[in-house]
Scaffold this motif. Structure first.
Motif, PDB file in Angstrom:
ATOM      1  N   ALA A 107     -22.071  13.202  -0.979  1.00 43.59           N
ATOM      2  CA  ALA A 107     -22.372  11.873  -0.430  1.00 43.59           C
ATOM      3  C   ALA A 107     -23.539  11.197  -1.135  1.00 43.59           C
ATOM      4  O   ALA A 107     -23.679   9.965  -1.068  1.00 43.59           O
ATOM      5  N   THR A 108     -24.369  11.974  -1.840  1.00 43.67           N
ATOM      6  CA  THR A 108     -25.501  11.394  -2.575  1.00 43.67           C
ATOM      7  C   THR A 108     -25.518  11.838  -4.035  1.00 43.67           C
ATOM      8  O   THR A 108     -26.473  11.553  -4.757  1.00 43.67           O
ATOM      9  N   ALA A 109     -24.479  12.523  -4.490  1.00 50.40           N
ATOM     10  CA  ALA A 109     -24.459  13.086  -5.842  1.00 50.40           C
ATOM     11  C   ALA A 109     -24.134  12.022  -6.885  1.00 50.40           C
ATOM     12  O   ALA A 109     -23.370  11.079  -6.630  1.00 50.40           O
ATOM     13  N   GLU A 110     -24.686  12.189  -8.074  1.00 44.68           N
ATOM     14  CA  GLU A 110     -24.383  11.282  -9.185  1.00 44.68           C
ATOM     15  C   GLU A 110     -22.894  11.344  -9.536  1.00 44.68           C
ATOM     16  O   GLU A 110     -22.297  10.340  -9.937  1.00 44.68           O
ATOM     17  N   LEU A 111     -22.283  12.507  -9.361  1.00 47.03           N
ATOM     18  CA  LEU A 111     -20.875  12.699  -9.692  1.00 47.03           C
ATOM     19  C   LEU A 111     -19.964  11.711  -8.966  1.00 47.03           C
ATOM     20  O   LEU A 111     -18.952  11.254  -9.520  1.00 47.03           O
ATOM     21  N   THR A 112     -20.303  11.357  -7.720  1.00 51.87           N
ATOM     22  CA  THR A 112     -19.449  10.472  -6.924  1.00 51.87           C
ATOM     23  C   THR A 112     -19.979   9.044  -6.855  1.00 51.87           C
ATOM     24  O   THR A 112     -19.438   8.229  -6.107  1.00 51.87           O
ATOM     25  N   ARG A 113     -21.005   8.751  -7.626  1.00 50.36           N
ATOM     26  CA  ARG A 113     -21.624   7.423  -7.516  1.00 50.36           C
ATOM     27  C   ARG A 113     -20.631   6.303  -7.809  1.00 50.36           C
ATOM     28  O   ARG A 113     -20.568   5.298  -7.093  1.00 50.36           O
ATOM     29  N   GLN A 114     -19.831   6.455  -8.866  1.00 54.62           N
ATOM     30  CA  GLN A 114     -18.875   5.396  -9.215  1.00 54.62           C
ATOM     31  C   GLN A 114     -17.872   5.178  -8.089  1.00 54.62           C
ATOM     32  O   GLN A 114     -17.536   4.027  -7.766  1.00 54.62           O
ATOM     33  N   LEU A 115     -17.380   6.264  -7.502  1.00 49.88           N
ATOM     34  CA  LEU A 115     -16.451   6.130  -6.380  1.00 49.88           C
ATOM     35  C   LEU A 115     -17.128   5.447  -5.201  1.00 49.88           C
ATOM     36  O   LEU A 115     -16.564   4.522  -4.586  1.00 49.88           O
ATOM     37  N   ARG A 116     -18.343   5.875  -4.863  1.00 55.32           N
ATOM     38  CA  ARG A 116     -19.033   5.332  -3.696  1.00 55.32           C
ATOM     39  C   ARG A 116     -19.382   3.851  -3.873  1.00 55.32           C
ATOM     40  O   ARG A 116     -19.424   3.108  -2.901  1.00 55.32           O
ATOM     41  N   GLU A 117     -19.595   3.414  -5.127  1.00 49.33           N
ATOM     42  CA  GLU A 117     -19.966   2.028  -5.376  1.00 49.33           C
ATOM     43  C   GLU A 117     -18.783   1.152  -5.775  1.00 49.33           C
ATOM     44  O   GLU A 117     -18.954  -0.042  -6.017  1.00 49.33           O
ATOM     45  N   SER A 118     -17.585   1.725  -5.838  1.00 45.17           N
ATOM     46  CA  SER A 118     -16.420   0.942  -6.249  1.00 45.17           C
ATOM     47  C   SER A 118     -16.077  -0.102  -5.181  1.00 45.17           C
ATOM     48  O   SER A 118     -16.329   0.125  -3.990  1.00 45.17           O
ATOM     49  N   PRO A 119     -15.490  -1.230  -5.607  1.00 44.27           N
ATOM     50  CA  PRO A 119     -15.202  -2.312  -4.659  1.00 44.27           C
ATOM     51  C   PRO A 119     -13.886  -2.144  -3.917  1.00 44.27           C
ATOM     52  O   PRO A 119     -13.169  -3.110  -3.674  1.00 44.27           O
ATOM     53  N   GLN A 149      -7.641   6.222   5.798  1.00 44.87           N
ATOM     54  CA  GLN A 149      -8.446   5.296   5.009  1.00 44.87           C
ATOM     55  C   GLN A 149      -9.921   5.451   5.384  1.00 44.87           C
ATOM     56  O   GLN A 149     -10.264   5.605   6.567  1.00 44.87           O
ATOM     57  N   LEU A 150     -10.779   5.408   4.370  1.00 42.26           N
ATOM     58  CA  LEU A 150     -12.221   5.523   4.579  1.00 42.26           C
ATOM     59  C   LEU A 150     -12.900   4.221   4.179  1.00 42.26           C
ATOM     60  O   LEU A 150     -12.574   3.645   3.138  1.00 42.26           O
ATOM     61  N   ALA A 151     -13.847   3.772   4.973  1.00 41.68           N
ATOM     62  CA  ALA A 151     -14.637   2.606   4.601  1.00 41.68           C
ATOM     63  C   ALA A 151     -15.766   2.989   3.654  1.00 41.68           C
ATOM     64  O   ALA A 151     -16.221   2.174   2.851  1.00 41.68           O
ATOM     65  N   GLN A 152     -16.226   4.250   3.755  1.00 38.69           N
ATOM     66  CA  GLN A 152     -17.302   4.736   2.901  1.00 38.69           C
ATOM     67  C   GLN A 152     -17.202   6.251   2.804  1.00 38.69           C
ATOM     68  O   GLN A 152     -16.558   6.917   3.628  1.00 38.69           O
ATOM     69  N   VAL A 210     -10.146  13.158  -1.961  1.00 40.57           N
ATOM     70  CA  VAL A 210     -10.740  11.837  -1.769  1.00 40.57           C
ATOM     71  C   VAL A 210     -10.567  11.033  -3.055  1.00 40.57           C
ATOM     72  O   VAL A 210     -10.807  11.552  -4.155  1.00 40.57           O
ATOM     73  N   LYS A 211     -10.147   9.790  -2.922  1.00 40.37           N
ATOM     74  CA  LYS A 211      -9.879   8.959  -4.094  1.00 40.37           C
ATOM     75  C   LYS A 211     -10.068   7.494  -3.725  1.00 40.37           C
ATOM     76  O   LYS A 211     -10.040   7.129  -2.541  1.00 40.37           O
ATOM     77  N   PRO A 212     -10.232   6.617  -4.724  1.00 42.28           N
ATOM     78  CA  PRO A 212     -10.234   5.180  -4.437  1.00 42.28           C
ATOM     79  C   PRO A 212      -8.824   4.724  -4.089  1.00 42.28           C
ATOM     80  O   PRO A 212      -7.838   5.271  -4.604  1.00 42.28           O
ATOM     81  N   ALA A 213      -8.709   3.725  -3.232  1.00 39.83           N
ATOM     82  CA  ALA A 213      -7.377   3.236  -2.857  1.00 39.83           C
ATOM     83  C   ALA A 213      -6.683   2.553  -4.025  1.00 39.83           C
ATOM     84  O   ALA A 213      -5.453   2.463  -4.040  1.00 39.83           O
ATOM     85  N   ILE A 214      -7.457   2.069  -4.994  1.00 41.58           N
ATOM     86  CA  ILE A 214      -6.889   1.408  -6.165  1.00 41.58           C
ATOM     87  C   ILE A 214      -7.480   2.071  -7.400  1.00 41.58           C
ATOM     88  O   ILE A 214      -8.700   2.241  -7.500  1.00 41.58           O
ATOM     89  N   GLY A 215      -6.634   2.428  -8.348  1.00 41.26           N
ATOM     90  CA  GLY A 215      -7.101   3.063  -9.572  1.00 41.26           C
ATOM     91  C   GLY A 215      -6.051   3.995 -10.114  1.00 41.26           C
ATOM     92  O   GLY A 215      -5.013   4.238  -9.486  1.00 41.26           O
ATOM     93  N   GLY A 216      -6.283   4.520 -11.311  1.00 45.48           N
ATOM     94  CA  GLY A 216      -5.322   5.413 -11.938  1.00 45.48           C
ATOM     95  C   GLY A 216      -6.011   6.416 -12.829  1.00 45.48           C
ATOM     96  O   GLY A 216      -7.237   6.467 -12.930  1.00 45.48           O
ATOM     97  N   GLY A 217      -5.199   7.243 -13.504  1.00 47.68           N
ATOM     98  CA  GLY A 217      -5.728   8.204 -14.443  1.00 47.68           C
ATOM     99  C   GLY A 217      -6.483   9.359 -13.824  1.00 47.68           C
ATOM    100  O   GLY A 217      -7.270  10.021 -14.498  1.00 47.68           O
TER     101      GLY A 217
END
Length: 404
Positions: A169-181, A125-128, A145-152
């Motif tokens: 770690a700073t790319a726009e491509l991963t922004r949604q993942l990095r900012e997900s709750p 598990q990753l915190a960030q 690497v994936k969010p712990a909750i989500g699908g598709g």
């Protein structure tokens, strides 16, 4: 009369069926993007997100003043936790929060499966996102690497080395993942020989019905291209192995009544459980099960949610039913095959084109991005691949990415 609370986002079949059904007093908690699933006369409360359990609880408390609901239906991936939480909070029947969390939180899911001795890929598990570098050092590169909750398959990335982890770690491509709750999860990358899904109905802790299908290719590798699967006969060796893993996973995660969608990876190390959800599978899986087995998985999902009798019977066809999700590239559609034209291809028994010229697709393509669904029959696995190839040549979609 049954008093029902539906907590939902993308589960359109459940929304439609519950509104059509007599003997139901229905109240709904949903989000703005899915309000259009409901008639004007349906009791609907809109929240910012069903993932905020406080918002959902406060909405449910208000709803109970006018509808003392006895049952909670939560059919979408993002509403599973809220459904379990509300059942636990009000002491209602059905899967409580602990079970719902185990079926939707991939970290907890894999902890429980591993503790029960079931095969899963190694994980952390990753915190960030910045912790991916440490995960790669511990698990070995590459890592998934994936969010712990989500699908598709949304926000799922294969990270090959430390340099790529630093870039992402700073790319726009991963922004949604990095900012997900949600927490994030890193898993060891596994060489996959084949990927399967098992779709089942569980009653009283026992598997009442289970069908195993094989994806054309591993889902993560097929995102943005051709996605689909074909059913396997019950006596197929892969089907036997996958059904056994499914029964063990259901027991380990504590589900007594419900519908499940399990994904299993076949690797050089053997069969590994990928994920398992307590909801119907997406894409064309519901139609696949209905045409091949006569099982309406959405009706069975509602039956297990509302303590109604389960009606599906265990038939075991020897042929294969292919669900072929028509690829939908990004851009504006200028031309696409018609349903009538697709029905002329060999083996096709059903065609449903869900887009038209002028429709535009933007954003990120994931495994639930498709233009329609075609179902085909095949007598053998060799014929399965022949018919997939033939339909691929038959299907046409033209898009333009030019603005204006």
């Amino acid at each position: 009369m049954k008093n029902v609370l539906l907590i939902n986002t993308s589960g359109e079949p459940a929304a439609r069926l519950l509104q059509e059904r007599s003997g139901i007093r229905l109240s709904v908690i949903t989000t703005p993007g899915y309000r259009h699933f409901y008639r004007d006369d349906t009791d609907v409360t809109v929240v910012d997100t069903v993932e905020d359990l406080t918002q959902v609880r406060l909405a449910a408390l208000e709803i109970r003043k006018r509808n003392p609901f006895e049952y909670v239906v939560s059919p979408s991936e993002l509403s599973l936790q809220a459904g379990g939480y509300i059942r636990s909070y009000f002491g209602l029947t059905g899967p409580g929060y602990e079970v719902a969390n185990a079926f939707s939180n991939k970290h907890v899911m894999k902890q429980r499966l591993a503790a029960a001795g079931l095969p899963v890929a190694r994980f952390i598990q990753l915190a960030q996102f910045t912790e991916v570098t440490e995960a790669g050092a511990l698990l070995g590169w590459p890592v998934v690497v994936k969010p712990a909750i989500g699908g598709g398959s949304e926000d799922v990335f294969v990270v090959h080395d430390e340099a790529e982890a630093d870039r992402l770690a700073t790319a726009e491509l991963t922004r949604q993942l990095r900012e997900s709750p949600y927490p994030q999860l890193a898993e060891e990358y596994v060489d996959i020989e084949a990927e399967f899904h098992c779709d089942a109905v569980v009653v009283g802790g026992q598997v009442h019905f289970a069908a195993v299908s094989r994806y054309f290719q591993p889902v993560l590798a097929s995102v943005g291209a051709l996605v689909g699967s074909y059913t396997l006969p019950d006596d197929h060796p892969d089907a036997t192995e996958v059904r056994e893993l499914h029964a063990a996973a259901v027991k380990a995660l504590g589900l007594t009544d419900g519908v499940t969608h399990l994904e299993v990876l076949k690797s050089p190390r053997g069969y590994l459980i990928g994920e398992v959800a307590s909801r119907p599978g997406g894409g064309g899986i519901a139609e696949q099960l209905l045409h091949q087995y006569g099982v309406d998985i959405w009706m069975e999902f509602l039956a297990t949610s509302l303590d109604d009798p389960v009606t599906c019977a265990g038939i075991a066809p020897a042929d294969h039913l292919i669900q072929y999700m028509l690829p939908r590239p990004l851009g504006t559609i200028t031309a696409i095959s018609s349903e009538e034209d697709l029905l002329k291809a060999p083996g096709v028994v059903h065609a449903d084109v869900r887009v038209k010229p002028g429709d535009r697709t933007t954003g990120v393509v994931h495994s639930a991005t498709f233009a329609g669904l075609v179902l085909l029959k095949a007598d053998s696995e060799a014929q399965v691949h022949e018919r997939i190839e033939t339909l691929g040549r038959h299907y046409r979609i033209d898009v333009t990415t030019e603005e204006g």
